[in-house]
Design an enzyme around this catalytic site. Structure first.
Site, PDB file in Angstrom:
ATOM      1  CD  GLU A 198      -3.025   0.902   0.354  1.00  0.00           C
ATOM      2  OE1 GLU A 198      -2.954  -0.018  -0.381  1.00  0.00           O
ATOM      3  OE2 GLU A 198      -3.634   2.014   0.008  1.00  0.00           O
ATOM      4  CG  ASP A 199       1.477   2.663   3.300  1.00  0.00           C
ATOM      5  OD1 ASP A 199       0.454   3.006   2.546  1.00  0.00           O
ATOM      6  OD2 ASP A 199       1.337   2.557   4.610  1.00  0.00           O
TER       7      ASP A 199
END
Ligand code: MN
Length: 728
Positions: A83-84
Site C-alpha cells: 500500500e505504502d
C-alpha cells in the site's frame, strides 16, 4: 533501559520475544522480512514522528504474543509495503512465497474498505464482509494486530481523525476480535476507543475503581481463603483476581443504566485447573464456602458461548457481606478465552496440521452465528456455515460506503434495484471500481459500484429479466413493464405463447384460439385475452403455466371430433361382450386366460369352464394344443372371435400419473414407456404442490388391457402414487 527503546518496538525486542516464546519460529525469514520492510519504508514517518518501521514491528510483536505462526509474523512485517511503498505484491510473492503474499494482499484489500459510521445493521454487514473477504482467517488477525497498534498511537492523530478511527475500531474491529474470541485484543481496542470517544466517562469509571481500592484488598483475602481451602485437594489450581475491563463496566453502567455497585462482576476471582471434573469440584467447594446468589450461576462449560468461551461463572456472597463473582475454567478454556481463534496457532505451531477444513469450520461456527443465540435451529447453523464456505452472498459498496448485500451471482442490475427501483429503472450504465462496466457484470464482494442514471432512460430492458438474480429486481422490472408498456407486453406475450405452443405442436385455427384463450383468461382471472397476454408479456403469468392448459383444451376439442368416429366402437368393445363373440353370439361371460394373454388381433378359441364362463386362449396356446387332444374336453372347445376387426386399430388414451418428485423419476417413467414400446402422443410433466410431480401421458394402445397393463407397470415405479385414466 534507554528511553527510546521503551517507546517503540525494535527488531531486537521482537527477536527477544520470539526467543522467549520457545516456539520454532523461522527467524531467518522474519529477519529477511524485517530488512525488506525497513528498506521499503525507509524515510517514512508515523504521526508520532517515529520511523514507520516501528508500526509493522509492533504489529508483528502482537502476533508473536498471540502465538501466531511465522507466516503471519512475516506478513505483519510486510503488511504496509504494498500500500505504502514501491514494492508490489508480486515481489512479495517472489521473495516470501505465495502464502505470505496472500496474507499481505488480504490485509491490503481490507484496508481499502471505506467506513463511515452506520447503523448497527450496516456495521454487521461490514463485519461479515470483512470475514467473507478474508480467505484466510490469519488476514483478520493480522489486521487486528495492525489496528491494535494504530489504536495504541491514536493520541498522535488530529482530533477529527482520531474520533473517526476510534468509532471504526469500536464498531468494526473490536466486535471482530470478539467474534474470533481474542479477548485480549477486543478489550484493549474497546478501552482505547472509549478513551477517545467518551473520555469523561472513562475518568469517572477510573475514579470509582480507585475509590473501591479496599475491594481489591477484600478480593485478595478471598483469594487466599480459597487457596487455603483447596490446596490439599487441588494443589495445581491457579487463582487470580480480575477486574472487569473499563468498557465492560461502561456498558453495564452507562449503557444499561446499572448502578456501579450493582455490577457484581467488576471484581472476580478466577480459578484455573487442569480438568473439567476439577472445575465442578471447585464449584462445589466455592458454594460450600460462600452463599451462591440464585440465578447468578452460568455454566458455559456445558453450553459454550458462540466464540467458544467456556467457564463456570457463579456470583456468591461472603458471610461478611461482600459479593463477588468466581470464574472456574481449565487451562485449555483459559487459552481459548484469552486468545480465541489464535489459540489454534498457539497450540498447533510446529505441528504440521492437516485439519485446515475442520479449522475453518470451527471458526465459522463460532463467528457466523449471531450473538443473539438462535435456539438450536440446526438448519440455520448449517446454512450459515455453508454460506461462508461456498459464499452465497456478496457485499458490494455504494460510492457512499453503504453496503448492499446480494446473493452471489447477482449483477449490477440487481444492485441498482436493491438501491431503489427508480435507480434501476433509470439506469443507463454503471461504473465498477471507477471503470465503466456493463450492467450484466456480476458483482463481487468489495466492489464499489456506481449506477449511472438518466432521466432520458428508456427504462429497463426485457433482457434484464434473464440477467437478474434477485426476486426483488425481477419484480421491480416486471412492475415497470406492467405499468408502462401494455401494447408491448401484449405483443411480447403473444410471441412467447405462440413460441411455446409451437414447441408443444399445438396448432389452432383462429376460431379455436379465440375460444380457448378466452377460457384460459377466465381461469387466470383476466377480463380479456389481451389482459392475459399482457400479463404473460411482463412476466406476471408464466407461459409455462398456461400453455399446458391450452394444450389440454385444444386436445379436448380435437378429440371430441375424432371420437365421433370412434364412439360406436367403444360400447361394443368394452361393455357386455368384452369384445369377444363366442359361437357367433355376444354376451357370454368371458375371461382372458392368463397363460397366453390374448390381445385383439390374435386368433382365439374359447373353452367352456365349469361355472366361470368361457375362457379365451390364443389358438396357438400350448394349453389349447394339449387340451384339444383330450377327448373328454373336446366338446368344450368353442369358436371365438374378436367382436370387431380391431387388430389394426389403436386408440389414443391419456393417463395422469402423480408421484413424489425425485431425481430420476422422469427418466424412469420415460424409460419404462419406451421399453413397453408404447407410442406416445404427448408427454407433459409439471410440478404440483408439496414436492410432487404430475405427468400427463397420451399414448396409443390397442385396447383396454394394454392400457391396464401400462398402468400397472407405471404403478410399480418407485415414488408413483396414483395413475389414472383421464376420461373424455
Ligand atoms: Mn498498518
Amino acid at each position: 533501559m534507554p528511553e527510546t527503546e521503551e517507546k517503540y518496538v525494535t527488531i531486537e525486542k521482537l527477536v527477544e520475544q520470539i526467543r522467549q516464546s520457545g516456539k520454532p519460529y523461522q527467524l531467518d525469514r522474519i529477519l529477511e522480512a524485517y530488512k525488506t520492510a525497513d528498506a521499503a519504508h525507509h524515510g517514512q514517518k508515523r504521526h508520532s514522528g517515529e520511523p514507520y518501521i516501528t508500526h509493522p514491528l509492533a504489529a508483528a510483536m502482537i502476533l508473536v504474543e498471540l502465538g501466531m505462526d511465522t507466516e503471519s509474523v512475516v506478513a505483519a512485517l510486510l503488511h504496509d509495503v504494498v500500500e505504502d511503498t514501491d514494492m508490489d505484491i508480486y515481489e512479495v510473492e517472489k521473495r516470501f512465497g505465495k502464502e505470505v503474499a496472500l496474507l499481505v494482499g488480504g490485509v491490503t484489500k481490507l484496508g481499502k474498505i471505506p467506513y463511515a459510521s452506520k447503523e448497527e445493521e450496516q456495521a454487521e454487514n461490514l463485519r461479515k464482509m470483512l470475514l467473507a473477504m478474508a480467505q484466510d482467517i490469519r488476514v483478520i488477525i493480522i489486521k487486528l494486530a495492525d489496528r491494535l497498534h494504530n489504536a495504541r498511537t491514536f493520541q498522535y492523530l488530529p482530533d477529527q481523525k482520531r474520533r473517526e478511527k476510534a468509532l471504526e475500531t469500536m464498531d468494526l474491529y473490536a466486535p471482530l476480535a470478539d467474534r474470533l474470541g481474542i479477548r485480549r485484543i477486543k478489550e484493549e481496542l474497546e478501552d482505547i476507543s472509549l478513551r477517545c470517544l467518551d473520555p469523561i466517562a472513562v475518568a469517572e469509571i477510573e475514579a470509582q475503581l480507585a475509590e473501591r481500592g479496599e475491594r481489591q484488598k477484600f478480593l485478595e483475602s478471598i483469594k487466599e481463603r480459597i487457596y487455603e481451602r483447596i490446596r490439599v485437594e487441588q494443589p495445581n489450581a491457579y487463582i487470580e483476581g480480575r477486574v472487569k475491563s473499563i468498557y465492560g463496566i461502561y456498558r453495564k453502567v452507562y449503557m444499561q443504566g446499572r448502578g456501579f455497585d450493582e455490577v457484581f462482576d467488576i471484581y472476580a476471582v478466577r480459578v484455573i485447573v487442569d480438568t473439567v471434573t476439577e472445575c465442578y469440584n471447585i464449584l462445589g467447594i466455592i458454594h460450600d464456602m460462600f452463599i451462591p446468589i440464585p440465578n447468578r450461576f452460568k455454566d458455559y462449560i456445558a453450553t459454550p458461548k458462540q466464540n467458544m468461551y467456556q467457564s463456570i461463572h457463579t456470583t456468591v456472597i461472603d458471610r461478611a457481606g461482600g459479593t463477588f463473582e468466581v470464574q472456574i475454567r481449565t487451562w485449555d478454556m483459559h487459552y481459548t478465552a484469552e486468545y480465541g481463534i489464535a489459540a489454534h496457532w498457539k497450540y498447533k505451531m510446529g505441528m504440521q496440521g492437516k485439519d485446515k477444513f475442520e479449522e475453518r469450520l470451527a471458526w465459522l461456527r463460532q463467528l457466523l452465528e449471531s450473538q443473539k443465540e438462535a435456539e438450536g435451529d440446526a438448519g440455520d447453523i448449517v446454512q450459515s456455515i455453508k454460506t461462508d464456505i461456498m459464499p452465497e452472498e456478496v457485499f458490494v459498496f455504494t460510492p457512499n460506503g453503504d453496503v448492499i448485500r446480494l446473493p452471489s451471482g447477482a449483477t449490477v442490475i440487481d444492485f441498482a434495484y436493491a438501491i431503489h427501483s427508480a435507480v434501476g429503472n433509470r439506469m443507463v450504465g454503471a461504473k465498477v471500481d471507477g471503470h465503466i462496466a456493463s450492467v450484466d457484470t456480476e458483482v463481487q464482494t468489495g466492489m464499489i459500484v456506481e449506477i449511472l442514471t438518466s432521466n432520458k432512460s428508456q427504462g429497463p430492458n426485457r433482457a434484464w429479466l434473464n440477467l437478474v438474480k434477485t426476486t426483488e429486481a425481477r419484480n421491480k422490472i416486471r412492475a415497470w413493464f406492467k405499468k408502462e408498456k401494455r401494447e408491448e407486453n401484449i405483443a411480447e406475450g403473444t410471441q412467447m405463447l405462440d413460441r411455446e405452443l409451437r414447441r408443444m405442436a399445438v396448432t389452432m385455427t383462429e376460431e379455436q384460439r379465440q375460444a380457448i384463450l378466452q377460457i384460459e383468461a377466465k381461469r387466470q382471472h383476466f377480463e380479456t385475452i389481451d389482459d392475459l397476454l399482457a400479463a404473460v408479456g411482463y412476466g406476471g403469468v408464466q407461459v409455462s403455466k398456461i400453455a399446458p392448459h391450452i394444450q389440454t383444451e385444444f386436445q379436448r376439442c380435437t378429440r371430441a371430433s375424432k371420437n365421433e368416429q370412434q364412439i360406436n366402437l367403444k360400447p361394443k368393445k368394452h361393455k357386455a361382450s368384452s369384445g369377444v363373440i363366442v359361437e357367433g353370439l355376444e354376451g357370454f361371460l368371458v375371461k382372458f386366460s392368463r397363460c397366453c394373454n390374448p390381445l385383439p388381433g390374435d386368433d382365439i378359441v374359447g373353452f367352456v369352464t365349469r361355472g366361470y364362463g368361457v375362457s379365451i386362449h390364443k389358438s396357438d396356446c400350448i394349453n389349447v394344443i394339449n387340451g384339444q387332444k383330450d377327448p373328454e374336453q373336446r366338446g368344450r372347445w368353442v369358436h371365438a372371435e374378436w367382436a370387431q376387426s380391431t387388430h389394426s386399430e389403436t386408440f389414443q388414451s391419456s393417463i395422469e400419473i402423480i408421484g413424489t418428485n425425485r431425481q430420476g423419476l422422469l427418466a424412469d417413467l420415460t424409460m419404462l414407456l419406451n421399453n413397453l414400446r408404447i407410442p406416445l402422443h404427448s408427454f407433459m410433466a409439471r410440478d404440483i404442490k408439496d414436492g410432487r410431480a404430475s405427468f400427463q401421458v397420451t399414448m396409443e394402445v390397442s385396447d383396454i388391457q394394454q392400457l391396464n397393463y401400462v398402468i400397472s407397470q407405471v404403478r410399480g415405479i418407485h415414488g408413483i402414487t396414483t395413475v389414472e385414466r383421464i376420461s373424455g
